[in-house]
Design a protein around this motif. Structure first.
Motif, PDB file in Angstrom:
ATOM      1  N   ALA A 277      25.645  44.443  38.289  1.00  6.14           N
ATOM      2  CA  ALA A 277      26.058  45.732  37.713  1.00  6.14           C
ATOM      3  C   ALA A 277      27.022  45.551  36.541  1.00  6.14           C
ATOM      4  CB  ALA A 277      26.694  46.595  38.795  1.00  6.14           C
ATOM      5  N   SER A 278      27.688  44.413  36.490  1.00  2.00           N
ATOM      6  CA  SER A 278      28.619  44.191  35.363  1.00  2.00           C
ATOM      7  C   SER A 278      27.860  44.148  34.028  1.00  2.00           C
ATOM      8  CB  SER A 278      29.416  42.901  35.587  1.00  2.00           C
ATOM      9  OG  SER A 278      28.548  41.796  35.608  1.00  2.00           O
TER      10      SER A 278
ATOM     11  N   VAL B  72      40.002  43.940  38.167  1.00  2.78           N
ATOM     12  CA  VAL B  72      39.800  42.701  38.945  1.00  2.78           C
ATOM     13  C   VAL B  72      40.254  42.887  40.403  1.00  2.78           C
ATOM     14  CG1 VAL B  72      40.414  40.249  39.119  1.00  2.78           C
ATOM     15  CG2 VAL B  72      40.018  41.286  36.881  1.00  2.78           C
ATOM     16  N   SER B  73      41.390  43.588  40.562  1.00  2.00           N
ATOM     17  CA  SER B  73      41.902  43.797  41.930  1.00  2.00           C
ATOM     18  C   SER B  73      40.898  44.573  42.777  1.00  2.00           C
ATOM     19  CB  SER B  73      43.229  44.551  41.876  1.00  2.00           C
ATOM     20  OG  SER B  73      43.026  45.821  41.273  1.00  2.00           O
ATOM     21  N   GLY B  74      40.090  45.383  42.122  1.00  2.00           N
ATOM     22  CA  GLY B  74      39.098  46.196  42.842  1.00  2.00           C
ATOM     23  C   GLY B  74      38.099  45.356  43.619  1.00  2.00           C
ATOM     24  N   TYR B  75      37.802  44.163  43.081  1.00  2.00           N
ATOM     25  CA  TYR B  75      36.848  43.289  43.782  1.00  2.00           C
ATOM     26  C   TYR B  75      37.412  42.824  45.128  1.00  2.00           C
ATOM     27  CZ  TYR B  75      34.020  43.044  39.539  1.00  2.00           C
ATOM     28  OH  TYR B  75      33.221  43.364  38.467  1.00  2.00           O
TER      29      TYR B  75
ATOM     30  N   SER C 287      38.598  52.549  46.772  1.00  2.00           N
ATOM     31  CA  SER C 287      39.052  51.156  46.957  1.00  2.00           C
ATOM     32  C   SER C 287      38.609  50.276  45.787  1.00  2.00           C
ATOM     33  CB  SER C 287      38.517  50.593  48.268  1.00  2.00           C
ATOM     34  OG  SER C 287      37.120  50.504  48.214  1.00  2.00           O
ATOM     35  N   LEU C 288      37.510  50.652  45.159  1.00  2.00           N
ATOM     36  CA  LEU C 288      37.025  49.866  44.017  1.00  2.00           C
ATOM     37  C   LEU C 288      38.020  49.946  42.845  1.00  2.00           C
ATOM     38  CD1 LEU C 288      34.587  48.130  43.155  1.00  2.00           C
ATOM     39  CD2 LEU C 288      33.459  50.192  42.347  1.00  2.00           C
TER      40      LEU C 288
END
Lengths: 241, 267
Positions: free
Chosen positions: B133-134, B142-145, B226-227
């Motif tokens: 999807a990127s 990045v923290s979302g991952y 959360s994403l």
């Protein structure tokens, strides 16, 4: 004296249909007992109750004095099962299937490795250990299932029509193997079948028909009691066919 | 029975699921192709039709592809949950489920381990999807991952437990196909996966209520927040409650004294 399997007055219904009616039987350690009955006699239902796939709502089932209903964990530890339907995962290798079973019994990998090696040698399939189950013949798959059922060192082995659909050679090999396990003394076997030719003269037979145990005892005793020539004729007389 | 025994059992069940997943490569690809078709075709077509206002957790206007990404992630988990339960119906019909159920380890633990194993597989699929999807410029912080992981675990458990309950209630494999139609599609469409709830409310009040109380909406929104490393307590509490309800029902469904196994007679 310890009884390997002690079933007392067990009945079971599916809706209005009575699958088992006041069934009682006992098996001692080292016994090879044949549960003989036609298709639909209630053999698989009885196995489902012994293995706690179903709950027994009446009577009691004890394995080495552990009640299946109230002490299911201790009771199930002592049972090895070969179901009527094949239950191996076809997409996994023989080894992966056996390790999966070991983990379901909480056996460590090191111990499992040794036991798997022993059991697979005993059924002469050590060269098939890495093969996918899908590539094995019906007889080989059954032998693997028997090996699997022994990995956790059970004291009671239940086999539900294990030779159905197999050729004569495979049937004889499996039967001989299981009977030899009993002769060592500790393992008790309950072998469900509708194939009378799987019974030897000196064995104990439990005849089940329409959910009821109609007769049980040594082959010679049953034959004598019914005044017939052999167990086939005695069976036919007892179930009325 | 000590803790080590439980850990060995848990590892064994997860390993088996992982091995099955590796052996069934087509399952992995079909799990990826499905959301990518939605992303590449459906979202591309609808981006000009549907405008999405600025709503939390987004701080600016976003393309439609970005909006539906969490819904598609939840879709992966929904299909995975249903596929796991489908395999349970299959295993039960074929008999291999019995191998697990006659283990001396308590049945609730076996079922929970099986659920976690399914969740583990679905998480692998989700990260593979996020990677692809990127290329559509769906790039969360990045923290979302990392922060998405707890939401994925709980939503995977909820959807897996729902599937497990359904599998306990279904008699035959053929019947499961019908249930899939009555569960997957209504759950997916009547949720916030494709359109925001406020947009649905503008159209129909009752449909809004259906979407609002749909457990799948809670999965989608928990994943969405959360994403972007945010937490929405309403959705988080909701998803935990739904998980506990479905888990309870599925354990009851497989309980030999109360459940549906006995009623099936011989299966």
């Amino acid at each position: 004296m310890t009884v390997a399997l002690d079933i007392n007055n067990v009945s079971h219904k599916f809706g209005d249909f009575t699958a088992l009616d006041d069934v009682s039987l006992k098996i001692s350690p080292g016994d090879f007992t044949v549960l003989l009955g036609l298709n639909g006699a209630g053999k698989t239902t009885l196995y489902s109750l012994i293995t706690r796939l179903y709950n027994n709502n009446s009577g009691s089932i004890k394995i080495h004095n552990f009640d299946v209903r109230d002490q299911s964990s201790d009771a199930l530890k002592n049972i090895g099962v070969v179901f009527q339907q094949p239950t191996l995962d076809l997409d996994l290798s023989v080894e992966e299937n056996l390790h999966y079973h070991s983990s379901l019994h909480g056996i460590s990998k090191a111990v499992a490795n040794t036991r798997i090696k022993d059991e697979i040698n005993r059924i002469n399939l050590s060269d098939k250990l890495k093969n996918k189950v899908r590539s094995l013949s019906g007889g080989q798959r059954r032998r693997v299932e028997i090996a699997r059922s022994l990995i956790h060192k059970p004291k009671l082995l239940l086999l539900d029509e294990p030779t159905v659909g197999l050729d004569i050679g495979s049937r004889q090999m499996i039967l001989k193997h299981v009977k030899s396990l009993c002769k060592k003394g500790e393992l008790a076997v309950l072998w469900a079948t509708h194939l009378i030719d799987e019974i030897d003269k000196g064995e104990k037979v439990v005849i089940i028909h329409k959910g009821k145990v109609l007769e049980s005892g040594g082959v010679a005793t049953i034959v004598k009691k019914t005044k017939k020539k052999n167990i086939r004729e005695a069976f036919n007389k007892i179930v009325g066919i | 029975m000590n803790l080590v025994v439980y850990i060995r059992c848990f590892k064994g069940i997860v390993l088996r699921e992982a091995l099955r997943f590796i052996h069934q490569k087509e399952r992995f690809f079909s799990a990826l192709v499905r959301p990518l078709v939605w992303l590449g075709i459906f979202a591309a077509g609808f981006r000009s039709v549907l405008g999405v206002a600025i709503i939390p957790p987004y701080e600016t206007y976003i393309p439609y592809e970005v909006y539906i990404a969490p819904g598609l992630i939840a879709m992966i988990q929904l299909f995975n949950g249903m596929q796991s339960s489908l395999s349970m119906v299959y295993d039960r019909e074929m008999g291999s489920m019995k191998t697990m159920l006659v283990s001396p380890i308590p049945r609730w633990f076996l079922l929970c381990s099986k659920l976690f194993a399914g969740v583990f597989v679905s998480i692998l699929q989700v990260y593979a999807f996020l990677l692809i999807a990127s290329f559509w410029d769906i790039i969360p912080p990045v923290s979302g991952y990392f922060t998405i992981l707890p939401a994925l675990i709980i939503s995977g458990l909820m959807l897996g437990a729902l599937g497990m309950f359904l599998s306990s209630a279904i008699k035959q494999l053929e019947n499961f196909a019908g249930v899939m139609n009555f569960v997957i599609f209504p759950m997916f469409f009547a949720s916030s996966a494709l359109y925001p709830l406020w947009k649905i409310e503008e159209t129909s009040e009752w449909l809004y209520l259906v979407c609002f109380y749909n457990p799948f909406t809670y999965a989608v929104e928990s994943i969405r927040f959360s994403l972007y490393s945010q937490i929405n307590f309403e959705y988080s509490a909701g998803i935990i409650i739904f998980t506990l309800i479905f888990l309870f029902l599925s354990i009851m469904g497989y309980d030999p004294s109360r459940g549906n196994l006995q009623k099936k007679g011989g299966k």
